[in-house]
Design a protein around this motif. Sequence first.
Motif, PDB file in Angstrom:
ATOM      1  N   GLY A 213      81.241  37.062  85.744  1.00  0.00           N
ATOM      2  CA  GLY A 213      82.531  36.790  86.367  1.00  0.00           C
ATOM      3  C   GLY A 213      83.668  37.242  85.470  1.00  0.00           C
ATOM      4  N   THR A 214      84.873  36.797  85.792  1.00  0.00           N
ATOM      5  CA  THR A 214      86.060  37.157  85.025  1.00  0.00           C
ATOM      6  C   THR A 214      86.475  35.986  84.143  1.00  0.00           C
ATOM      7  OG1 THR A 214      86.818  38.577  86.833  1.00  0.00           O
ATOM      8  CG2 THR A 214      88.438  37.969  85.150  1.00  0.00           C
ATOM      9  N   PRO A 215      86.448  36.145  82.806  1.00  0.00           N
ATOM     10  CA  PRO A 215      86.832  35.033  81.928  1.00  0.00           C
ATOM     11  C   PRO A 215      88.310  34.691  82.065  1.00  0.00           C
ATOM     12  CG  PRO A 215      86.469  37.050  80.658  1.00  0.00           C
ATOM     13  CD  PRO A 215      86.034  37.346  82.055  1.00  0.00           C
ATOM     14  N   ILE A 216      88.614  33.395  82.080  1.00  0.00           N
ATOM     15  CA  ILE A 216      89.993  32.935  82.214  1.00  0.00           C
ATOM     16  C   ILE A 216      90.494  32.358  80.893  1.00  0.00           C
ATOM     17  CG2 ILE A 216      91.549  31.349  83.410  1.00  0.00           C
ATOM     18  CD1 ILE A 216      89.706  31.488  85.828  1.00  0.00           C
ATOM     19  N   MET A 217      89.782  31.378  80.357  1.00  0.00           N
ATOM     20  CA  MET A 217      90.208  30.743  79.117  1.00  0.00           C
ATOM     21  C   MET A 217      89.017  30.079  78.441  1.00  0.00           C
ATOM     22  SD  MET A 217      92.179  27.362  80.636  1.00  0.00           S
ATOM     23  CE  MET A 217      92.395  26.657  79.019  1.00  0.00           C
ATOM     24  N   VAL A 218      89.175  29.885  77.123  1.00  0.00           N
ATOM     25  CA  VAL A 218      88.164  29.194  76.329  1.00  0.00           C
ATOM     26  C   VAL A 218      88.643  27.782  76.049  1.00  0.00           C
ATOM     27  CG1 VAL A 218      86.923  29.184  74.118  1.00  0.00           C
ATOM     28  CG2 VAL A 218      87.350  31.340  75.295  1.00  0.00           C
ATOM     29  N   ASP A 219      87.750  26.818  76.135  1.00  0.00           N
ATOM     30  CA  ASP A 219      88.081  25.428  75.873  1.00  0.00           C
ATOM     31  C   ASP A 219      88.620  25.270  74.447  1.00  0.00           C
ATOM     32  OD1 ASP A 219      87.974  22.547  76.356  1.00  0.00           O
ATOM     33  OD2 ASP A 219      86.311  22.586  74.928  1.00  0.00           O
ATOM     34  N   LYS A 220      89.626  24.395  74.254  1.00  0.00           N
ATOM     35  CA  LYS A 220      90.260  24.240  72.935  1.00  0.00           C
ATOM     36  C   LYS A 220      89.277  23.679  71.896  1.00  0.00           C
ATOM     37  CE  LYS A 220      92.335  19.712  74.019  1.00  0.00           C
ATOM     38  NZ  LYS A 220      93.605  18.963  74.091  1.00  0.00           N
ATOM     39  N   VAL A 221      88.343  22.833  72.334  1.00  0.00           N
ATOM     40  CA  VAL A 221      87.328  22.319  71.408  1.00  0.00           C
ATOM     41  C   VAL A 221      86.411  23.444  70.937  1.00  0.00           C
ATOM     42  CG1 VAL A 221      85.397  20.709  71.165  1.00  0.00           C
ATOM     43  CG2 VAL A 221      87.407  20.052  72.504  1.00  0.00           C
ATOM     44  N   THR A 222      86.100  24.371  71.840  1.00  0.00           N
ATOM     45  CA  THR A 222      85.289  25.526  71.472  1.00  0.00           C
ATOM     46  C   THR A 222      86.046  26.427  70.505  1.00  0.00           C
ATOM     47  OG1 THR A 222      84.139  25.478  73.608  1.00  0.00           O
ATOM     48  CG2 THR A 222      84.061  27.525  72.377  1.00  0.00           C
ATOM     49  N   LYS A 223      87.334  26.620  70.748  1.00  0.00           N
ATOM     50  CA  LYS A 223      88.145  27.443  69.841  1.00  0.00           C
ATOM     51  C   LYS A 223      88.171  26.856  68.439  1.00  0.00           C
ATOM     52  CE  LYS A 223      91.494  29.908  72.716  1.00  0.00           C
ATOM     53  NZ  LYS A 223      92.939  30.041  73.046  1.00  0.00           N
ATOM     54  N   ALA A 224      88.340  25.521  68.379  1.00  0.00           N
ATOM     55  CA  ALA A 224      88.421  24.864  67.077  1.00  0.00           C
ATOM     56  C   ALA A 224      87.055  24.665  66.434  1.00  0.00           C
ATOM     57  CB  ALA A 224      89.116  23.508  67.241  1.00  0.00           C
ATOM     58  N   ARG A 225      86.006  24.808  67.224  1.00  0.00           N
ATOM     59  CA  ARG A 225      84.626  24.643  66.751  1.00  0.00           C
ATOM     60  C   ARG A 225      84.402  23.257  66.151  1.00  0.00           C
ATOM     61  NH1 ARG A 225      82.938  30.577  64.238  1.00  0.00           N
ATOM     62  NH2 ARG A 225      84.042  31.804  65.809  1.00  0.00           N
ATOM     63  N   THR A 226      85.002  22.244  66.773  1.00  0.00           N
ATOM     64  CA  THR A 226      84.830  20.869  66.302  1.00  0.00           C
ATOM     65  C   THR A 226      83.584  20.218  66.889  1.00  0.00           C
ATOM     66  OG1 THR A 226      86.300  20.125  68.081  1.00  0.00           O
ATOM     67  CG2 THR A 226      87.292  20.529  65.916  1.00  0.00           C
ATOM     68  N   MET A 227      83.029  20.797  67.963  1.00  0.00           N
ATOM     69  CA  MET A 227      81.771  20.330  68.524  1.00  0.00           C
ATOM     70  C   MET A 227      80.960  21.570  68.866  1.00  0.00           C
ATOM     71  SD  MET A 227      80.974  17.852  71.805  1.00  0.00           S
ATOM     72  CE  MET A 227      81.398  19.120  73.005  1.00  0.00           C
ATOM     73  N   ILE A 228      79.827  21.731  68.207  1.00  0.00           N
ATOM     74  CA  ILE A 228      79.092  23.002  68.313  1.00  0.00           C
ATOM     75  C   ILE A 228      77.818  22.869  69.132  1.00  0.00           C
ATOM     76  CG2 ILE A 228      80.033  23.905  66.160  1.00  0.00           C
ATOM     77  CD1 ILE A 228      77.458  23.088  64.770  1.00  0.00           C
ATOM     78  N   LYS A 229      77.721  21.820  69.951  1.00  0.00           N
ATOM     79  CA  LYS A 229      76.534  21.669  70.794  1.00  0.00           C
ATOM     80  C   LYS A 229      76.489  22.747  71.859  1.00  0.00           C
ATOM     81  CE  LYS A 229      73.951  18.227  73.438  1.00  0.00           C
ATOM     82  NZ  LYS A 229      73.943  16.845  73.982  1.00  0.00           N
ATOM     83  N   PHE A 230      77.655  23.120  72.397  1.00  0.00           N
ATOM     84  CA  PHE A 230      77.732  24.184  73.393  1.00  0.00           C
ATOM     85  C   PHE A 230      79.126  24.795  73.368  1.00  0.00           C
ATOM     86  CE2 PHE A 230      78.635  20.150  75.574  1.00  0.00           C
ATOM     87  CZ  PHE A 230      79.903  20.383  76.075  1.00  0.00           C
ATOM     88  N   ALA A 231      79.210  26.065  73.786  1.00  0.00           N
ATOM     89  CA  ALA A 231      80.495  26.734  73.982  1.00  0.00           C
ATOM     90  C   ALA A 231      80.910  26.564  75.434  1.00  0.00           C
ATOM     91  CB  ALA A 231      80.393  28.208  73.609  1.00  0.00           C
TER      92      ALA A 231
END
Length: 405
Positions: A60-78
């Motif tokens: 599909g077409t990417p819209i945005m990345v979750d802020k938690v994923t950007k900060a890498r504060t929780m690495i269980k999933f992107a």
Amino acid sequence: MVLESGVINFDKKPVVLQPWSSDVESLRLVKSVPVWIRLPSLRLQYWGVNCLSALVSTIGTPIMVDKVTKARTMIKFARILVDMEIAKHLPMHIHYLNERGQVMEQPIDYEWLPTKCSGCKKLGHTAAVCKHAPDAIKKLTEAKNQANAVDIKASGIAANAQDNSSQNKALIETKLKGDRIRDFMNSFFDGWKFYSSSVVEGRIFLIWKAHLVKVEIIQENAQLLHCRVNMLGGNLAYCLSIVYVSNQLETRKSLWSDLATVQRLVKPWIVMGDFNDIFHVDDHLYGRPISVKEMEDARQWLALGEATEMKTLGPNYNWSNKQDGGARIFSKLDRVFSNESWTDVFPLVVAYAQWDVVSDHCYLLIKQGYLCRLGVKPFRFYNMWAAHEKFRETVLHSWYIPLEG
């Protein structure tokens, strides 16, 4: 202003807004919806915005990345928001090439998906409340019955007929012809490409995902479909030969001749399918004993050294006559062969065999394995080295070699 405000969510579901029109038809109007997807256990080197966008752009077409994923504060999933076409079948995996050129399979978890009627294919309701349910469900049930009535021997880079996670599949002895092919594809593999012809129709049926691979047919006959497969997104390609060999000994001879002379446009080559032949005495259990003459042609082809049998996990026998008691016969008829170039390019690929409730054959799945890294191995000195006559000379020579850094 409302339409330009971006993604709006209510109860963790996207609110789709479109300009009003007097001719509003929801299925035509809403072709895609923003969906949050999760990529579990994705390695951290792929968590950059550009890498994540490239990964999900295949679905599909990417819209945005979750802020938690950007900060890498929780690495269980992107977590990433993707605008996806809802009319197509939604994939459960993403295939990509890692930094070593190996094909990796990344699972996808969807946080929410729109309700879709299995009968009329429209959104917003289920088949249980569909106004067109009697006709729609009747057509769907008829198509499923046709597919289930097919004695499918699933081979190829494939799994069973309804597993949509693989890149391409070959279905053997389908008996699908004419309009039944279209009904089968619409019911189970909507959005996939397929190949069938008057030569292989009803015997070999090849399907693939066009956004992952490109297939070029090179040669075909009643027992063989040979093609080149280019993996999109990289420079990898291989030759794939799907076989459905005759159960007549004399007819089988031409197949072994074809495999010995088949044109390979690229070096990596994999051969698989229903060989209807025995390579070794212990590949057959119960029933009439197999003579050496029946194995002769198959073993002569194997002796050419063009390909070797791939390691296959699962049951040793992959065909049964499904009879009870003393009439039961087991054989190993379905096999996977590959050449040395295939092993060089795909060193971690293994084959799996699994019994199916419909067919009397196992289906074969070719899957990419993964390297298990146990960390850096420590250096160990063995006392026996010191007993070597050139030990001191070798150590002194190496000791005085100048090193930088």
